[in-house]
Design a protein around this motif. Structure first.
Motif, mmCIF file in Angstrom:
data_model
loop_
_atom_site.group_PDB
_atom_site.id
_atom_site.type_symbol
_atom_site.label_atom_id
_atom_site.label_comp_id
_atom_site.label_asym_id
_atom_site.label_seq_id
_atom_site.Cartn_x
_atom_site.Cartn_y
_atom_site.Cartn_z
ATOM 1 N N SER A 45 5.337 -14.108 -23.297
ATOM 2 C CA SER A 45 5.932 -13.624 -22.057
ATOM 3 C C SER A 45 6.244 -12.138 -22.198
ATOM 4 C CB SER A 45 7.200 -14.405 -21.711
ATOM 5 O OG SER A 45 8.196 -14.191 -22.691
ATOM 6 N N LEU A 46 6.277 -11.469 -21.053
ATOM 7 C CA LEU A 46 6.604 -10.051 -20.978
ATOM 8 C C LEU A 46 7.840 -9.890 -20.113
ATOM 9 C CD1 LEU A 46 3.064 -8.650 -20.056
ATOM 10 C CD2 LEU A 46 4.035 -8.913 -22.354
ATOM 11 N N THR A 47 8.709 -8.987 -20.485
ATOM 12 C CA THR A 47 9.857 -8.646 -19.647
ATOM 13 C C THR A 47 9.759 -7.176 -19.280
ATOM 14 O OG1 THR A 47 11.230 -10.288 -20.761
ATOM 15 C CG2 THR A 47 12.371 -8.623 -19.447
ATOM 16 N N PHE A 48 9.834 -6.924 -17.977
ATOM 17 C CA PHE A 48 9.799 -5.568 -17.447
ATOM 18 C C PHE A 48 11.151 -5.250 -16.838
ATOM 19 C CE2 PHE A 48 5.406 -7.003 -17.175
ATOM 20 C CZ PHE A 48 4.693 -5.916 -17.665
ATOM 21 N N GLU A 49 11.500 -3.976 -16.837
ATOM 22 C CA GLU A 49 12.751 -3.497 -16.259
ATOM 23 C C GLU A 49 12.431 -2.492 -15.166
ATOM 24 O OE1 GLU A 49 15.455 -0.177 -18.162
ATOM 25 O OE2 GLU A 49 15.809 -2.117 -19.119
ATOM 26 N N ALA A 50 13.117 -2.659 -14.036
ATOM 27 C CA ALA A 50 12.978 -1.718 -12.924
ATOM 28 C C ALA A 50 14.353 -1.196 -12.549
ATOM 29 C CB ALA A 50 12.338 -2.402 -11.720
ATOM 30 N N HIS A 51 14.436 0.087 -12.253
ATOM 31 C CA HIS A 51 15.675 0.663 -11.735
ATOM 32 C C HIS A 51 15.530 0.660 -10.217
ATOM 33 C CE1 HIS A 51 17.500 1.916 -15.507
ATOM 34 N NE2 HIS A 51 16.258 2.066 -15.913
ATOM 35 N N SER A 52 16.055 -0.390 -9.615
ATOM 36 C CA SER A 52 15.870 -0.568 -8.178
ATOM 37 C C SER A 52 17.052 -1.323 -7.596
ATOM 38 C CB SER A 52 14.577 -1.367 -7.935
ATOM 39 O OG SER A 52 14.416 -1.647 -6.584
ATOM 40 N N ALA A 53 17.444 -0.929 -6.401
ATOM 41 C CA ALA A 53 18.530 -1.630 -5.712
ATOM 42 C C ALA A 53 18.030 -2.943 -5.118
ATOM 43 C CB ALA A 53 19.114 -0.742 -4.618
ATOM 44 N N GLU B 210 0.801 -1.225 0.000
ATOM 45 C CA GLU B 210 0.000 0.000 0.000
ATOM 46 C C GLU B 210 0.833 1.274 0.000
ATOM 47 O OE1 GLU B 210 -2.987 -0.066 3.026
ATOM 48 O OE2 GLU B 210 -3.759 -1.992 2.364
ATOM 49 N N SER B 211 2.087 1.189 0.448
ATOM 50 C CA SER B 211 2.893 2.405 0.561
ATOM 51 C C SER B 211 4.070 2.467 -0.420
ATOM 52 C CB SER B 211 3.428 2.530 1.989
ATOM 53 O OG SER B 211 4.290 1.451 2.280
ATOM 54 N N GLN B 212 4.348 1.386 -1.151
ATOM 55 C CA GLN B 212 5.521 1.365 -2.029
ATOM 56 C C GLN B 212 5.117 1.032 -3.465
ATOM 57 O OE1 GLN B 212 8.556 -1.491 -1.045
ATOM 58 N NE2 GLN B 212 10.048 -0.579 -2.404
ATOM 59 N N ILE B 213 5.495 1.913 -4.384
ATOM 60 C CA ILE B 213 5.240 1.726 -5.805
ATOM 61 C C ILE B 213 6.571 1.829 -6.539
ATOM 62 C CG2 ILE B 213 4.140 2.686 -7.862
ATOM 63 C CD1 ILE B 213 1.925 3.723 -6.018
ATOM 64 N N ILE B 214 6.802 0.903 -7.470
ATOM 65 C CA ILE B 214 8.028 0.893 -8.268
ATOM 66 C C ILE B 214 7.641 1.089 -9.730
ATOM 67 C CG2 ILE B 214 9.943 -0.539 -9.086
ATOM 68 C CD1 ILE B 214 9.977 -1.879 -6.367
#
Length: 117
Positions: free
Chosen positions: A70-78, A42-46
């Motif tokens: 299939s789908l591939t998503f990319e996130a800039h996250s540690a 509820e409090s974190q969105i990427i």
């Protein structure tokens, strides 16, 4: 604009919900390199970017079911999120409940995959 095969419903809060039983790879191909929002809780969105859509198998099965993809998503996250079902939103598609699996890390980018059978 959504493809003809996607049935939309209204969620309680007014957000469109895509019917994952009928959505096709073509509807996602139209959204390559576009932004999606992954709700961790509820409090974190990427922020995610759709980087790849891979059709798999025959164009149509003998039973008339959609082509798997299939789908591939990319996130800039540690941080690396565990595999599980996440609420993912897109401006045109609306809300999707996707089972995402982390499939790799490239520098500061984390790759996640969703498979549609």
């Amino acid at each position: 604009m959504l493809g003809e095969n996607v049935r939309l419903e209204r969620a309680a809060e007014g957000c469109k919900v895509a019917d994952l039983k009928t959505v096709t790879h073509a509807e996602f191909e139209e959204r390559l390199e576009q932004d999606f929002r992954l709700h961790v809780d509820e409090s974190q969105i990427i922020d995610l970017k759709l980087t790849r859509v891979d059709p798999q198998g025959p164009a149509e099965t003998e039973s008339g079911l959609r082509r798997p993809f299939s789908l591939t998503f990319e996130a800039h996250s540690a941080s690396l999120l565990p595999q599980r079902i996440y609420q993912v939103e897109h401006a045109a598609l609306g809300r999707l409940e996707l089972f995402l699996v982390p499939v790799g890390r490239e520098g500061e980018r984390v790759l996640y995959e969703a498979v549609f059978n």
